[in-house]
Design an enzyme around this catalytic site. Structure first.
Site, PDB file in Angstrom:
ATOM      1  N   LYS A 110      -3.076   5.847  -4.118  1.00  0.00           N
ATOM      2  CA  LYS A 110      -4.161   6.746  -3.726  1.00  0.00           C
ATOM      3  C   LYS A 110      -4.086   8.084  -4.447  1.00  0.00           C
ATOM      4  O   LYS A 110      -2.997   8.576  -4.768  1.00  0.00           O
ATOM      5  CB  LYS A 110      -4.113   6.987  -2.208  1.00  0.00           C
ATOM      6  CG  LYS A 110      -4.012   5.711  -1.383  1.00  0.00           C
ATOM      7  CD  LYS A 110      -3.982   5.985   0.099  1.00  0.00           C
ATOM      8  CE  LYS A 110      -3.642   4.723   0.879  1.00  0.00           C
ATOM      9  NZ  LYS A 110      -2.206   4.448   0.922  1.00  0.00           N
TER      10      LYS A 110
ATOM     11  N   ASP B 149       0.841  -1.201   0.000  1.00  0.00           N
ATOM     12  CA  ASP B 149       0.000   0.000   0.000  1.00  0.00           C
ATOM     13  C   ASP B 149       0.875   1.248   0.000  1.00  0.00           C
ATOM     14  O   ASP B 149       1.658   1.475   0.925  1.00  0.00           O
ATOM     15  CB  ASP B 149      -0.885  -0.004   1.247  1.00  0.00           C
ATOM     16  CG  ASP B 149      -1.778   1.223   1.345  1.00  0.00           C
ATOM     17  OD1 ASP B 149      -2.985   1.102   1.068  1.00  0.00           O
ATOM     18  OD2 ASP B 149      -1.274   2.301   1.705  1.00  0.00           O
TER      19      ASP B 149
ATOM     20  N   HIS C  61      -7.843   9.523  -1.297  1.00  0.00           N
ATOM     21  CA  HIS C  61      -7.068   9.520  -0.058  1.00  0.00           C
ATOM     22  C   HIS C  61      -7.797  10.196   1.114  1.00  0.00           C
ATOM     23  O   HIS C  61      -7.706   9.739   2.256  1.00  0.00           O
ATOM     24  CB  HIS C  61      -5.720  10.212  -0.301  1.00  0.00           C
ATOM     25  CG  HIS C  61      -4.631   9.745   0.604  1.00  0.00           C
ATOM     26  ND1 HIS C  61      -3.320   9.659   0.208  1.00  0.00           N
ATOM     27  CD2 HIS C  61      -4.652   9.321   1.889  1.00  0.00           C
ATOM     28  CE1 HIS C  61      -2.586   9.212   1.225  1.00  0.00           C
ATOM     29  NE2 HIS C  61      -3.375   9.003   2.240  1.00  0.00           N
TER      30      HIS C  61
ATOM     31  N   TYR D 274       2.957  10.064  -0.642  1.00  0.00           N
ATOM     32  CA  TYR D 274       4.093   9.511   0.096  1.00  0.00           C
ATOM     33  C   TYR D 274       5.417   9.764  -0.619  1.00  0.00           C
ATOM     34  O   TYR D 274       6.476   9.627  -0.012  1.00  0.00           O
ATOM     35  CB  TYR D 274       3.938   7.995   0.308  1.00  0.00           C
ATOM     36  CG  TYR D 274       2.718   7.550   1.063  1.00  0.00           C
ATOM     37  CD1 TYR D 274       1.907   8.446   1.753  1.00  0.00           C
ATOM     38  CD2 TYR D 274       2.365   6.205   1.089  1.00  0.00           C
ATOM     39  CE1 TYR D 274       0.781   8.018   2.440  1.00  0.00           C
ATOM     40  CE2 TYR D 274       1.241   5.763   1.775  1.00  0.00           C
ATOM     41  CZ  TYR D 274       0.454   6.672   2.436  1.00  0.00           C
ATOM     42  OH  TYR D 274      -0.667   6.240   3.107  1.00  0.00           O
TER      43      TYR D 274
END
Length: 279
Positions: A78, A44, A111, A49
């Protein structure tokens, strides 16, 4: 590895590796590869990120050493709030695919719901377009509360397969859990170990002694006993292995209830009703 089944008939591993706050680079790549070699089949990540490239490299390395195919894995990324709206979603999806060096994602999530309801609905319609055109296997949401999900159900056609939310022994979200169960939407926990804070809880430590497992394994197993998907994060090889070694024991109903009773409605993340993507 146990799987959960979505309302559309597709399945997902019940445990995966999360890479939130894992810096792009060798450490991220190595963690992903090590996880895959040691039995993880779900990874994931997210655009925000900023580590999708390393995740993609780790996926390839892990597949090679584990001698598995892409179809054996379940990869999630996401959509961030900056990419909400008509004309943006597919571009953002394709950018994630490019960075991960993959042909498709198994799961693509919104998200956060954001604070503009109409924009959220419009964005979900774009997610539906990806799904209906077979560009992505499954679509879901992150950090949605009941009111967000109600609005989606009233204004859209494709129901999310999953809602990934903050869930740990100090935030059990029982009302949301019951709501999701009633609508056959899987609940998934991010930060199940509460950034390791929960591991010092006396009840967790007591139960760990009772079952001869670590506190982290107890909390992860508690997620499983509650029927959730969970994605504990670690870059430490030993902990990556420890976190998935939870299928050789179970917790009693009494132990599960003792952990459930730790709830304080305490968040370590943002409130989904208020978060708009800005720090």
């Amino acid at each position: 590895m146990k799987n959960v089944e979505f309302h559309n008939g597709n399945t997902m591993p019940q445990i995966g590796l999360g890479v939130f706050r894992v810096e792009d680079g060798e450490g991220c790549k190595d963690a992903v590869a090590h996880a895959i070699v040691n039995g993880y089949r779900s990874i994931d990540t997210a655009m925000i990120y900023k580590n999708e490239e390393s995740v993609g490299e780790g996926i390839k390395e892990g597949m090679k050493h584990a001698d598995i195919e892409r179809s054996d894995l379940f990869i999630t990324s996401k959509l961030w709030l900056d990419d909400f709206g008509r004309g943006n979603v597919e571009d953002a999806y394709n950018t994630s695919l490019e960075k991960l060096d993959l042909d498709y994602l198994d799961l693509y999530l919104i998200h956060w719901p954001g604070t503009d309801e109409e924009l959220m609905i419009e964005t979900w319609h774009e997610m539906e377009h990806l799904y209906n055109n077979d560009k992505v296997k499954n679509i879901g949401v992150n950090n949605f509360n009941i009111s967000h999900l109600e609005r989606l159900s009233q204004k859209t056609d494709v129901k999310p397969v999953i809602n990934q939310v903050e869930f740990h022994p100090y935030l059990v979200q029982s009302e949301l859990k019951l709501y999701l169960e009633s609508r056959k939407i899987i609940m998934e926990s991010w930060s199940p170990l509460m950034n390791a804070q929960i591991l010092d809880d006396e009840t967790i430590k007591e139960i760990a002694q009772e079952v001869n497992k670590t506190p982290a394994q107890v909390v992860i197993r508690w997620n499983i006993e509650n029927g959730l998907v969970t994605i504990p994060k670690s870059v430490t090889p030993e902990r990556i292995e420890e976190n998935i070694d939870v299928f050789d024991f179970s917790l009693s109903d009494a132990q599960v209830n003792r952990i459930n009773a730790l709830n304080k409605d305490q968040r370590i993340g943002s409130d989904p009703a208020k978060f708009n993507g800005k720090k």
